[in-house]
Design an enzyme around this catalytic site. Structure first.
Site, PDB file in Angstrom:
ATOM      1  N   GLU A 177       6.194  -3.507  -5.744  1.00  0.00           N
ATOM      2  CA  GLU A 177       4.728  -3.403  -5.790  1.00  0.00           C
ATOM      3  C   GLU A 177       4.112  -3.091  -4.432  1.00  0.00           C
ATOM      4  OE1 GLU A 177       6.584  -5.858  -7.370  1.00  0.00           O
ATOM      5  OE2 GLU A 177       5.056  -7.327  -7.995  1.00  0.00           O
ATOM      6  N   ASN A 178       4.733  -3.581  -3.382  1.00  0.00           N
ATOM      7  CA  ASN A 178       4.113  -3.390  -2.066  1.00  0.00           C
ATOM      8  C   ASN A 178       4.340  -1.994  -1.492  1.00  0.00           C
ATOM      9  OD1 ASN A 178       6.812  -4.301  -1.836  1.00  0.00           O
ATOM     10  ND2 ASN A 178       6.509  -4.778   0.314  1.00  0.00           N
TER      11      ASN A 178
END
Lengths: 216, 234, 216, 234
Positions: free
Chosen positions: C46-47
């Site tokens: 996600e990052n």
């Protein structure tokens, strides 16, 4: 000096150091030739440039590098390329200091119509609506009257608006006119033009200062 | 240069006033503007609303500001790594608003892209519990998530040129560009400021149009390095 | 083999060549150790990573390269970094083939609760809600019962949902259970576990095939 | 490689069916997937809805498909450089829907980002003439612009790696990434396909997660070169 260049040269004086500007197709694009040298101005092009330079010289065109009017162009050192999303995020978030646009009609309250003549001309909106509505300052560059001889500056626009009450300054082949909360003010005259001619060719009340007007 | 964008850290941050809403880049430590946040702590700015993906960890990032009682409200997607922030919330001293991570990013992007908001079906099953307005488009229900903007954005970039064009490194990219898009004043700390043209225009991650002030990081404290507790132990 | 690794090893079998997967924090992250070698799988974090590799070896950490759980990680050749907007555009547009998530409760219809215990645990939502709602397939990896001994697999979730009817498969320390339109089906048993034990520790009706169940 | 993304132009485009909605990259000629469009013309696909910033110019880009009567509907922001498209519109043979350029991009992005749509105040003065739904947020009126997706996206990239990561060149960037984000099948033509790792992960403009098929451009026709009528005359 051809009138288009006279307009462009005068328009360039509206730009301050460090500002971000966007130049519409036509007369606005000629401003590139009159940007004050050594003064840092950032030219934004809708198709994804921040830091556009002058048009590409003949023989030095890059097929991947055009301006928003499809002409081959260049960039200055420190330019950035980006996609259409980022380009219009810059526009709609108010990061364009001055947008120079063309016009079909301008109303005395600053309403601008330049995107459609219903049933006659339908080029599409392009980036004009977002620029007109969101630039911090909108300067219109145009001939004072249409080819038909009709004034382009009118009491109320008859065409569908690009954006309401957005124009701050109008620079034409005859005059520089400021749009204020108290209506239109004549600010400058082109060389060889009289106040009477400008008033006659303007389709809305025009206020004239008592002092002598600068020439451009 | 007509108007230089390069500032000292003090000059860059001095105009940040009490009560400001500040958008802060970073996901965990990578991309967190530690030097700018340290300056904010030093200059005593308070009653802040901070918007950041997470609450950082104790002693790092935005946590010292929270620990010093300078933050009234935090808008984030995850605060699980900062028990000090959770404790302040439970004591009623810190208001925390939580959004799904990507929706938080989209709300801020809407602010930065001059939009009024977005329509999303994420979390629709929670109904109006997140104070959302519902709307129907083509027979499908969506939540309206209004745009979110800040007075100031604090950004960490790997490299900048003097025009303000930014390049981010690896996972230090994260929320930095979107935060920069959505604030009235954008202050960037960076490890390197290079002359115009030194960054390939095709490699720019965020155009300088969004950047107001650049600060060269003077001191790389341990918070910029490898945090042992997140590393594999040998 | 510790149960967490047994779960992760079994979970890796749910991945097909060419798929894009996302691994939650905890047991899901252990799947990295069991990805079939030579088979191309794209791990999304996600990052801002597409093409994440195994965790960084001691002494080789890059302070700018972490996974979504803040652990130092690596990338494989052909990886891409991007910002949080792009990362969640990938998730919400349905480009994640399989998301492996943890759970507090799973209902017999596939409802998942894993983000909040009101008044007790409020870590925040993070990326979990979007992953649960938008990944093409959601696989839950969890202990079969909570630390309290209560079943995590229940008729109806008592906690606020992360997403409704999203879970396709549940892999626990005891069993593999499929969520179908006709309810929960026991599909596999962990080594040394009996059907009776799984049924006893499951808080919702569990259908058991008449054939012998595979072991994992 | 488990599943190769590399296709011949014929194999890549064969599954595009009559009646498809196709998102096409490009702003003017830069970034326009000429080879893929030429294949579409050759294989006879018809009754298309095309979504592209502009209508191209006669003989270029999407215009040959329009000229051959293969396009029922065009969704664009500007068609002024293609009198053939305007003529078809006036004759009622081609339906053209016009949106402000950035709003068109945002509608497509909403589709590509899994959102239901966006709220905008652009063109609000035109009222409901663009068939928009109005909504009020915090006392301010906005138009709802629903998300837009396509069955297929046709994309032009400067370079791709075998994973499908894309790099765009200069102003050939434009609508390409957003079109790729918002289609069920994404086909990319590119001048170069390099091995995984040959593109710095920090230089990728669009991650391969959005890319299904890569086609190496076999023939660079004059439409990829400098168009004399847009160059300064010496």
């Amino acid at each position: 000096m051809p009138y288009k260049h006279r307009i462009a040269r005068r328009a360039a004086q509206e730009i301050e150091a460090g500002q971000i500007i966007n130049l519409g197709i036509g007369i606005p694009n000629l401003i590139m030739d009159y940007l004050p040298p050594g003064q840092q101005v950032f030219v934004h092009a809708e198709n994804g440039i921040w830091g556009m330079g002058p048009r590409a010289k003949a023989g030095q065109e890059d097929p991947d590098l055009i301006d928003a009017g499809a002409a081959y162009t260049t960039v200055v050192p420190g330019a950035a390329f980006f996609d259409s999303l980022m380009s219009f995020a810059i526009i709609r978030s108010g990061r364009i200091d001055v947008a120079f646009l063309g016009a079909l009609e301008i109303a005395q309250n600053g309403d601008l119509a330049n995107w459609i003549i219903p049933g006659k001309m339908t080029p599409g909106i392009g980036g004009g609506m977002e620029l007109a509505q969101k630039a911090r300052k909108v300067v219109v560059l145009t001939t004072h009257v249409a080819k038909s001889g009709q004034p382009k500056i009118v009491k109320n626009c008859s065409l569908p608006l690009t954006a309401p009450a957005c124009v701050a300054l109008i620079i034409t082949d005859l005059a520089v006119i400021e749009v204020t909360a108290e209506g239109l003010w004549l600010r400058e005259l082109a060389e060889g033009v009289t106040v009477a001619e400008v008033v006659a060719k303007t389709g809305a009340p025009l206020q004239v200062p008592s002092d002598a007007l600068p020439r451009f | 240069m007509g108007n230089s964008k390069i500032f000292s850290v003090g000059d860059a941050c001095r105009s940040i006033v009490d009560g400001a809403t500040i958008l802060v880049g970073g996901f965990g430590q990578p991309g967190t503007p530690n030097s700018l946040l340290r300056q904010l702590l030093a200059q005593g700015t308070k009653q802040l609303t901070l918007v950041k993906n997470d609450a950082s960890e104790p002693g790092l990032g935005i946590s010292p500001l929270i620990e010093a009682g300078r933050v009234d409200r935090l808008i984030a997607s995850h605060v699980g790594l900062n028990p000090l922030a959770v404790a302040q919330m439970n004591e009623g001293r810190l208001k925390i608003d939580i959004f799904p991570q990507g929706i938080l990013a989209e709300k801020i992007r809407a602010g930065g892209a001059g939009l009024g908001g977005i329509l999303t079906d994420i979390g629709l099953h929670l109904g109006s519990s997140l104070v959302a307005q519902l709307v129907e488009v083509d027979g499908i229900s969506y939540k309206i998530e209004p745009a979110l903007r800040g007075n100031v954005a604090l950004i960490h970039a790997e490299r900048a040129d003097e025009m303000g064009n930014l390049v981010f490194a690896k996972t230090a990219y994260n929320f930095n560009p979107v935060m920069a898009m959505a604030a009235d004043l954008v202050i960037v700390e960076t490890a390197e400021i290079v002359p115009p043209g030194a960054i390939d225009p095709d490699h720019v991650h965020l155009p300088g149009a969004f950047v107001d002030r650049l600060v060269l990081i003077e001191e790389f404290g341990p918070e910029y390095g490898v945090l042992k507790h997140h590393a594999l132990q040998t």
